[in-house]
Write an enzyme that holds these catalytic residues in place. Structure first.
Site, PDB file in Angstrom:
ATOM      1  N   ARG A   1      -1.122  -8.673  13.482  1.00 13.74           N
ATOM      2  CA  ARG A   1      -1.633  -7.624  12.586  1.00 13.74           C
ATOM      3  C   ARG A   1      -2.527  -8.232  11.508  1.00 13.74           C
ATOM      4  O   ARG A   1      -3.512  -7.624  11.099  1.00 13.74           O
ATOM      5  CB  ARG A   1      -0.460  -6.853  11.958  1.00 13.74           C
ATOM      6  CG  ARG A   1       0.209  -5.931  12.980  1.00 13.74           C
ATOM      7  CD  ARG A   1       1.592  -5.503  12.562  1.00 13.74           C
ATOM      8  NE  ARG A   1       1.630  -4.765  11.327  1.00 13.74           N
ATOM      9  CZ  ARG A   1       2.711  -4.680  10.547  1.00 13.74           C
ATOM     10  NH1 ARG A   1       3.821  -5.304  10.886  1.00 13.74           N
ATOM     11  NH2 ARG A   1       2.669  -3.961   9.452  1.00 13.74           N
TER      12      ARG A   1
ATOM     13  N   ARG B   1      11.443  -6.731   5.458  1.00 16.31           N
ATOM     14  CA  ARG B   1      11.340  -5.300   5.176  1.00 16.31           C
ATOM     15  C   ARG B   1      12.274  -4.488   6.092  1.00 16.31           C
ATOM     16  O   ARG B   1      12.387  -4.763   7.282  1.00 16.31           O
ATOM     17  CB  ARG B   1       9.889  -4.852   5.391  1.00 16.31           C
ATOM     18  CG  ARG B   1       9.687  -3.347   5.342  1.00 16.31           C
ATOM     19  CD  ARG B   1       8.252  -2.968   5.154  1.00 16.31           C
ATOM     20  NE  ARG B   1       7.421  -3.121   6.345  1.00 16.31           N
ATOM     21  CZ  ARG B   1       6.119  -2.823   6.374  1.00 16.31           C
ATOM     22  NH1 ARG B   1       5.515  -2.391   5.301  1.00 16.31           N
ATOM     23  NH2 ARG B   1       5.436  -2.984   7.487  1.00 16.31           N
TER      24      ARG B   1
ATOM     25  N   ARG C   1      -9.349   1.839   8.564  1.00  9.78           N
ATOM     26  CA  ARG C   1      -9.006   0.471   8.926  1.00  9.78           C
ATOM     27  C   ARG C   1     -10.140  -0.221   9.670  1.00  9.78           C
ATOM     28  O   ARG C   1     -10.012  -1.398   9.996  1.00  9.78           O
ATOM     29  CB  ARG C   1      -7.775   0.498   9.837  1.00  9.78           C
ATOM     30  CG  ARG C   1      -6.471   0.100   9.156  1.00  9.78           C
ATOM     31  CD  ARG C   1      -5.402   0.121  10.203  1.00  9.78           C
ATOM     32  NE  ARG C   1      -4.215  -0.586   9.881  1.00  9.78           N
ATOM     33  CZ  ARG C   1      -3.125  -0.075   9.322  1.00  9.78           C
ATOM     34  NH1 ARG C   1      -3.115   1.181   8.938  1.00  9.78           N
ATOM     35  NH2 ARG C   1      -2.060  -0.811   9.147  1.00  9.78           N
TER      36      ARG C   1
ATOM     37  N   ARG D   1      11.208  -2.509  11.259  1.00 10.10           N
ATOM     38  CA  ARG D   1      10.134  -1.836  11.996  1.00 10.10           C
ATOM     39  C   ARG D   1       9.842  -2.612  13.259  1.00 10.10           C
ATOM     40  O   ARG D   1       9.892  -3.836  13.268  1.00 10.10           O
ATOM     41  CB  ARG D   1       8.879  -1.766  11.110  1.00 10.10           C
ATOM     42  CG  ARG D   1       8.611  -0.382  10.596  1.00 10.10           C
ATOM     43  CD  ARG D   1       7.511  -0.372   9.604  1.00 10.10           C
ATOM     44  NE  ARG D   1       6.221  -0.743  10.174  1.00 10.10           N
ATOM     45  CZ  ARG D   1       5.054  -0.562   9.546  1.00 10.10           C
ATOM     46  NH1 ARG D   1       5.030  -0.025   8.347  1.00 10.10           N
ATOM     47  NH2 ARG D   1       3.921  -0.922  10.116  1.00 10.10           N
TER      48      ARG D   1
ATOM     49  N   LYS E   1       0.839  -1.212   0.000  1.00  9.49           N
ATOM     50  CA  LYS E   1       0.000   0.000   0.000  1.00  9.49           C
ATOM     51  C   LYS E   1       0.870   1.256   0.000  1.00  9.49           C
ATOM     52  O   LYS E   1       0.637   2.168  -0.769  1.00  9.49           O
ATOM     53  CB  LYS E   1      -0.900   0.057   1.255  1.00  9.49           C
ATOM     54  CG  LYS E   1      -1.940  -1.020   1.362  1.00  9.49           C
ATOM     55  CD  LYS E   1      -2.894  -0.750   2.534  1.00  9.49           C
ATOM     56  CE  LYS E   1      -2.234  -0.689   3.908  1.00  9.49           C
ATOM     57  NZ  LYS E   1      -1.603  -1.925   4.350  1.00  9.49           N
TER      58      LYS E   1
END
Ligand code: AMP
Length: 224
Positions: A168, A127, A90, A157, A15
């Site tokens: 998540r 990531r 969300r 992160r 996204k």
């Protein structure tokens, strides 16, 4: 006609990457609620203090706070020509509030990016983001490389560990997936396969947006 875009999809769907490209291509701001919250955490503001623990547990920050953050952001002058929203809404409560905020502001395009779960976990566990500017590094770069944008150090992160990723994804299924039903009947709702190269995904998104722009022009000039 402003370009109002909502990018919807699970964590790791791309996204942020797609929102950034789209915003740059069409010259409108990208509004990422995750980035806004991470900046607040980094700066140690009140909002940052409220959000930090919730974010590192992979949970959602409260609707009321998120809605106020977005309402304020959408009241600024730079969104007059549109925006690309990444990470908001969300929840259904956020989506209903956003519908009210966008009432009378022109049409909205909703891009629903899908990626299989295995690929999401693979992407998120590898990531890296820049500690200094928050940019997401290209997936191919070595974790020790400096940030291509500002030279800062690349780090994982805090919410990209495997346990929090699973959390998540559960939160996404429970709270965010119902938004597909909320938006599906809209004339400009599109599902985009995100399981290919980012540039390919970007090309398809651009084509969808441009087809909408020409359809809008055709409608305005009386065409089909
Ligand atoms: P993201 O960068 O979009 O993956 O967001 C990172 C984290 O910020 C999420 O896991 C949530 O804890 C929080 N967050 C971002 N956007 C929202 C939102 N619209 N509602 C609630 N929490 C959010």
């Amino acid at each position: 006609m402003p370009l109002n875009v909502i990018v919807l999809g699970p964590p790791g769907a791309g996204k942020g990457t797609q929102a950034e490209r789209l915003a740059a291509t069409f010259g409108v701001p990208k509004i990422s609620t995750g980035d806004i919250l991470r900046e607040a955490v980094h700066a140690g503001t009140d909002i940052g203090r409220q959000a930090a623990e919730i974010m590192s547990a992979g949970q959602l920050v409260g609707d009321e706070l998120m809605i106020e953050i977005v309402r304020e952001r959408l009241s600024r002058a730079d969104v007059a020509r549109g925006f690309v929203l990444d990470g908001f809404p969300r929840t259904v409560t956020q989506a209903v509030a956003l519908d009210e905020m966008l009432d009378g502001r022109g049409e909205v395009t909703v891009l629903h990016i899908t990626v299989p779960e295995d690929e999401i976990v693979r992407r998120l566990t590898t990531r890296r983001i820049c500690e200094a500017c928050g940019a997401t590094a290209d997936p191919g770069v070595a974790p020790v490389a400096p940030c291509a944008r500002c030279g800062g150090a690349l780090v994982q992160r805090r919410d990209d560990g495997e346990v929090v990723i699973r959390q998540r994804l559960q939160v996404f299924d429970r709270e965010t997936r119902p938004l597909v039903a909320h938006y599906r009947q809209r004339p400009r709702f599109f599902t985009v396969d995100g399981h290919t190269a980012p540039s390919e995904v970007a090309g398809r998104i651009r084509a969808l947006i441009e087809s909408g722009a020409s359809a809008a022009v055709a409608t305005r000039s009386g065409g089909a």
